[in-house]
Design a protein around this motif. Structure first.
Motif, PDB file in Angstrom:
ATOM      1  N   ASN A 165       0.787  -1.041  -0.037  1.00  0.00           N
ATOM      2  CA  ASN A 165      -0.039  -0.008  -0.066  1.00  0.00           C
ATOM      3  C   ASN A 165       0.967   1.406   0.492  1.00  0.00           C
ATOM      4  N   ALA A 166       2.368   0.937   0.626  1.00  0.00           N
ATOM      5  CA  ALA A 166       3.073   2.561   0.702  1.00  0.00           C
ATOM      6  C   ALA A 166       3.823   2.749  -1.091  1.00  0.00           C
ATOM      7  N   TRP A 167       2.960   2.306  -2.374  1.00  0.00           N
ATOM      8  CA  TRP A 167       3.922   2.943  -3.511  1.00  0.00           C
ATOM      9  C   TRP A 167       3.653   5.050  -3.502  1.00  0.00           C
ATOM     10  N   PHE A 168       4.519   5.367  -3.948  1.00  0.00           N
ATOM     11  CA  PHE A 168       4.511   6.883  -3.871  1.00  0.00           C
ATOM     12  C   PHE A 168       3.489   7.838  -4.453  1.00  0.00           C
ATOM     13  N   PHE A 169       4.052   7.191  -6.085  1.00  0.00           N
ATOM     14  CA  PHE A 169       3.419   7.621  -7.066  1.00  0.00           C
ATOM     15  C   PHE A 169       3.111   6.516  -8.489  1.00  0.00           C
ATOM     16  N   LYS A 170       2.707   7.278  -9.105  1.00  0.00           N
ATOM     17  CA  LYS A 170       2.118   6.693 -10.698  1.00  0.00           C
ATOM     18  C   LYS A 170       3.158   7.411 -11.653  1.00  0.00           C
ATOM     19  N   LEU A 171       3.537   6.925 -12.223  1.00  0.00           N
ATOM     20  CA  LEU A 171       3.816   7.638 -14.349  1.00  0.00           C
ATOM     21  C   LEU A 171       3.706   7.246 -14.802  1.00  0.00           C
ATOM     22  N   SER A 172       2.879   7.867 -16.179  1.00  0.00           N
ATOM     23  CA  SER A 172       2.946   7.585 -17.369  1.00  0.00           C
ATOM     24  C   SER A 172       4.261   7.574 -18.470  1.00  0.00           C
ATOM     25  N   ILE A 173       4.284   6.295 -18.330  1.00  0.00           N
ATOM     26  CA  ILE A 173       5.492   6.721 -19.050  1.00  0.00           C
ATOM     27  C   ILE A 173       5.743   6.142 -20.752  1.00  0.00           C
ATOM     28  N   GLU A 174       6.515   6.561 -22.213  1.00  0.00           N
ATOM     29  CA  GLU A 174       6.208   6.708 -22.923  1.00  0.00           C
ATOM     30  C   GLU A 174       6.322   4.673 -23.722  1.00  0.00           C
ATOM     31  N   ASP A 175       7.437   4.202 -23.281  1.00  0.00           N
ATOM     32  CA  ASP A 175       7.089   2.850 -23.384  1.00  0.00           C
ATOM     33  C   ASP A 175       7.681   2.188 -22.210  1.00  0.00           C
ATOM     34  N   THR A 176       6.999   1.182 -21.773  1.00  0.00           N
ATOM     35  CA  THR A 176       7.393   0.434 -20.769  1.00  0.00           C
ATOM     36  C   THR A 176       8.059  -0.392 -20.680  1.00  0.00           C
ATOM     37  N   SER A 177       8.574  -0.436 -22.242  1.00  0.00           N
ATOM     38  CA  SER A 177      10.241  -1.597 -22.610  1.00  0.00           C
ATOM     39  C   SER A 177      11.252  -1.105 -21.397  1.00  0.00           C
ATOM     40  N   VAL A 178      11.589   0.127 -21.035  1.00  0.00           N
ATOM     41  CA  VAL A 178      12.945   0.405 -20.455  1.00  0.00           C
ATOM     42  C   VAL A 178      12.822  -0.431 -19.490  1.00  0.00           C
ATOM     43  N   LEU A 179      11.257  -0.663 -18.735  1.00  0.00           N
ATOM     44  CA  LEU A 179      11.545  -1.547 -17.294  1.00  0.00           C
ATOM     45  C   LEU A 179      12.684  -2.733 -17.771  1.00  0.00           C
ATOM     46  N   ASP A 180      12.605  -3.288 -19.076  1.00  0.00           N
ATOM     47  CA  ASP A 180      13.205  -4.558 -18.731  1.00  0.00           C
ATOM     48  C   ASP A 180      14.274  -3.795 -18.314  1.00  0.00           C
ATOM     49  N   ASP A 181      14.974  -3.513 -18.605  1.00  0.00           N
ATOM     50  CA  ASP A 181      16.888  -3.103 -18.078  1.00  0.00           C
ATOM     51  C   ASP A 181      16.549  -3.432 -16.018  1.00  0.00           C
ATOM     52  N   PHE A 182      15.634  -3.332 -15.886  1.00  0.00           N
ATOM     53  CA  PHE A 182      15.929  -3.118 -14.277  1.00  0.00           C
ATOM     54  C   PHE A 182      15.876  -4.931 -13.998  1.00  0.00           C
ATOM     55  N   MET A 183      16.782  -5.173 -12.894  1.00  0.00           N
ATOM     56  CA  MET A 183      16.147  -6.146 -11.679  1.00  0.00           C
ATOM     57  C   MET A 183      15.385  -6.384 -11.767  1.00  0.00           C
ATOM     58  N   ASP A 184      15.207  -7.621 -11.618  1.00  0.00           N
ATOM     59  CA  ASP A 184      14.134  -9.072 -11.220  1.00  0.00           C
ATOM     60  C   ASP A 184      14.401  -9.014 -10.147  1.00  0.00           C
ATOM     61  N   GLU A 185      13.105  -9.464  -8.973  1.00  0.00           N
ATOM     62  CA  GLU A 185      13.351  -9.841  -7.594  1.00  0.00           C
ATOM     63  C   GLU A 185      14.095 -10.392  -7.267  1.00  0.00           C
ATOM     64  N   ALA A 186      14.725 -11.830  -7.586  1.00  0.00           N
ATOM     65  CA  ALA A 186      16.111 -12.439  -7.774  1.00  0.00           C
ATOM     66  C   ALA A 186      17.259 -11.669  -8.108  1.00  0.00           C
ATOM     67  N   ALA A 187      17.175 -10.894  -8.924  1.00  0.00           N
ATOM     68  CA  ALA A 187      18.643 -10.036  -8.603  1.00  0.00           C
ATOM     69  C   ALA A 187      18.765  -9.116  -8.035  1.00  0.00           C
ATOM     70  N   TYR A 188      17.369  -8.512  -7.508  1.00  0.00           N
ATOM     71  CA  TYR A 188      17.279  -7.394  -6.677  1.00  0.00           C
ATOM     72  C   TYR A 188      18.142  -8.103  -5.029  1.00  0.00           C
ATOM     73  N   GLN A 189      17.571  -8.720  -4.931  1.00  0.00           N
ATOM     74  CA  GLN A 189      17.939 -10.219  -3.334  1.00  0.00           C
ATOM     75  C   GLN A 189      19.657 -10.603  -3.394  1.00  0.00           C
ATOM     76  N   THR A 190      19.938 -10.328  -4.679  1.00  0.00           N
ATOM     77  CA  THR A 190      21.602 -10.980  -5.052  1.00  0.00           C
ATOM     78  C   THR A 190      21.774  -9.205  -4.214  1.00  0.00           C
ATOM     79  N   PHE A 191      21.756  -8.152  -5.383  1.00  0.00           N
ATOM     80  CA  PHE A 191      22.017  -7.255  -5.071  1.00  0.00           C
ATOM     81  C   PHE A 191      22.379  -6.729  -3.821  1.00  0.00           C
ATOM     82  N   VAL A 192      21.276  -7.039  -3.097  1.00  0.00           N
ATOM     83  CA  VAL A 192      21.092  -6.307  -1.377  1.00  0.00           C
ATOM     84  C   VAL A 192      21.703  -7.660  -0.397  1.00  0.00           C
ATOM     85  N   GLY A 193      22.848  -8.465  -0.872  1.00  0.00           N
ATOM     86  CA  GLY A 193      22.981  -9.522  -0.351  1.00  0.00           C
ATOM     87  C   GLY A 193      22.447 -10.133   0.664  1.00  0.00           C
TER      88      GLY A 193
END
Lengths: 119, 370
Positions: A91-119
């Motif tokens: 429930n604690a989302w901050f804001f919602k963004l309208s963006i031109e191309d949702t494919s830019v999200l592909d560059d971000f980490m998935d949950e498993a990668a993030y868990q590895t990232f934070v160790g």
């Protein structure tokens, strides 16, 4: 859900991107006591400082994860900043963004990668 | 390699899940898993146990140590009765504050507690200025603060007689943990105690207190929000060598007998300036500041008389969210003309002028047992 190295999560919901901070980030911040949100209609460029979040320890900025236009903000967080600690990835989302191309999200980490990232 | 010191409780802090940070040359717990906000509320509603062993404990002996110490502390110490404690400051020749400290009369000697970051300088200062005193630095005792409404009942399980003490009483009690040097004081605005315990017994003593249901360990984070709600200065933030006792609004610690016209007026470093300021006021003043909105105004925030004034009237020296008053709070210095309670001022928060109001301190009334 996608994750940034800045400890934000991004979720696609009806063609808009919902942005919040991760549980890990909320734990690191400690008790959140103040949230300042952007305004609906604001356009943001990636890495702009768009949200101020203050915990009992310090003030931090949240950076725009992608370019976009703010279509909705979570006013409930301003009224009750402790929501960030209680339900960071829900429930604690901050804001919602309208963006031109949702494919830019592909560059971000998935949950498993993030868990590895934070160790 | 870390050159930081550890108190005797270091292993206990980590065992309890304390998050360790460097503070005043020590590795100290900033919070435990409970978190700063809950630790603050715990202390206000039950009891909190704080490791303050990083602070300096000093014994001062001599023919008349109170008279001697009055040469460097602008406080009436000759009038301090045996078994009582008083707040004081070391002043420098410019009338600034070198440190603040607690001074207890324990009969044939004085017992001082000084800030961790200042203790080496304080000791050197006393050695240089008090040649007629024997200065014993206590290095084999830990110091704990037990604070909050349940503190009395908690300590009474070990020392029943401690319940009879009132605010600023000091006493030495034999116990199963050796002699405990107890004062009914603290730095949270709560009733409670500070207890010096021999290193050899310290961890067992702390565990005995923590075994009591109402007692929880509290870190430096909550200690800071507690003292700020109580309107108490943090040396190095709110008072320092550049602030005089009158600017710092702690002139209440300077009794009449040390002021102009008093029997032992002056005779301490910086007396000319401090006595003049006591008579005429100072150009600036430490005040409480309540932001009108919800954004905390942190240390370093510049303050202005109006929303568009260019020249600041002062600066915030401490600012945080007050969990018990449920709003942000700050203290800082403003010019005397802007220092009256109720004055509207503005703070520059991230480039925006946010309104705030000069407010009386403490922000939350103290609950000392008088």
């Amino acid at each position: 859900m996608k994750f940034t190295e800045e400890h934000e999560w991004l979720r696609i919901e009806d063609d808009v991107v919902v942005v919040g901070i991760t549980k890990h980030a909320a734990e690191q911040l400690g008790d959140v006591v103040f949230v300042e949100l952007p305004e609906v209609g604001d356009t943001m460029t990636k890495d702009d400082e768009v949200v101020v979040i203050e915990s009992v320890k310090a003030a931090s900025d949240i950076l725009a994860p992608v370019d976009g236009e703010v279509v909705e903000v979570n006013q409930a967080l301003v009224e009750d900043p402790s929501m960030v600690n209680e339900d960071a990835e829900g429930n604690a989302w901050f804001f919602k963004l309208s963006i031109e191309d949702t494919s830019v999200l592909d560059d971000f980490m998935d949950e498993a990668a993030y868990q590895t990232f934070v160790g | 390699m870390s050159d930081l010191n550890r108190t005797v409780f270091f292993d206990l802090h980590t065992e309890l899940g304390g998050k360790i940070v460097p503070f005043a040359g020590y590795e100290m717990p900033v919070q435990y898993p409970m978190g700063v906000m809950k630790e603050h509320i715990q202390t206000r509603t039950k009891a909190g146990l704080f490791d303050v062993s990083h602070m300096g404990q000093v014994i001062l002996r001599g023919d008349a140590p109170a008279t001697s110490l009055e040469r460097i502390v602008p406080v009436s110490l000759e009038a301090l009765k045996e078994g009582r404690q008083r707040y004081g400051v070391f002043t420098n020749d410019d009338g600034g504050i070198m440190d603040d400290l607690m001074i207890a009369n324990r009969g044939d000697h004085l017992f001082l507690v000084v800030n961790a970051a200042c203790k080496d300088a304080d000791i050197a200062h006393m050695q240089a200025t008090l040649p007629d005193c024997e200065i014993e630095v206590v290095t084999d005792r830990a110091l704990l603060a037990l604070q909050g409404p349940s503190a009395e009942a908690a300590l009474a399980t070990i020392i029943p007689a401690a319940a009879d003490m009132v605010f600023m009483d000091v006493a030495i009690f034999p116990s199963e943990f050796g002699d405990l040097w107890v004062s009914r004081s603290g730095y949270t605005g709560e009733d409670g105690y500070e207890i010096s315990v021999a290193d050899a017994h310290a961890v067992d003593f702390a565990r005995a207190l923590l075994a009591i249901e109402d007692v929880a360990p509290i870190g430096l984070g909550a200690r800071d929000s507690l003292r700020l709600e109580a309107g108490l200065c943090l040396y190095g933030n709110d008072i320092d060598t550049t602030t005089s006792p009158v600017e710092g609004a702690i002139e209440w610690a300077i009794q009449k007998v040390r002021r102009t016209g008093g029997a032992r007026a002056g005779g301490f470093p910086g007396a000319d300036r401090i006595l003049a300021e006591l008579d005429n006021g100072a150009a600036r003043r430490r005040v409480g500041i309540l932001p009108d909105g919800r954004a905390p105004m942190r240390a370093g925030t510049e303050l202005f008389a109006t929303a568009d004034a260019e020249t600041p009237i002062g600066t915030v020296t401490s600012g945080a969210f007050g969990p018990s008053i449920e709003r942000p709070m700050s203290m800082g210095y403003v010019t005397t003309e802007c220092a009256a309670t109720g004055t509207q001022i503005f703070a520059d928060v991230r480039g925006k002028r946010m309104p705030a109001t000069i407010a009386d301190m403490p922000f939350r009334p103290a609950t000392y047992k008088r």
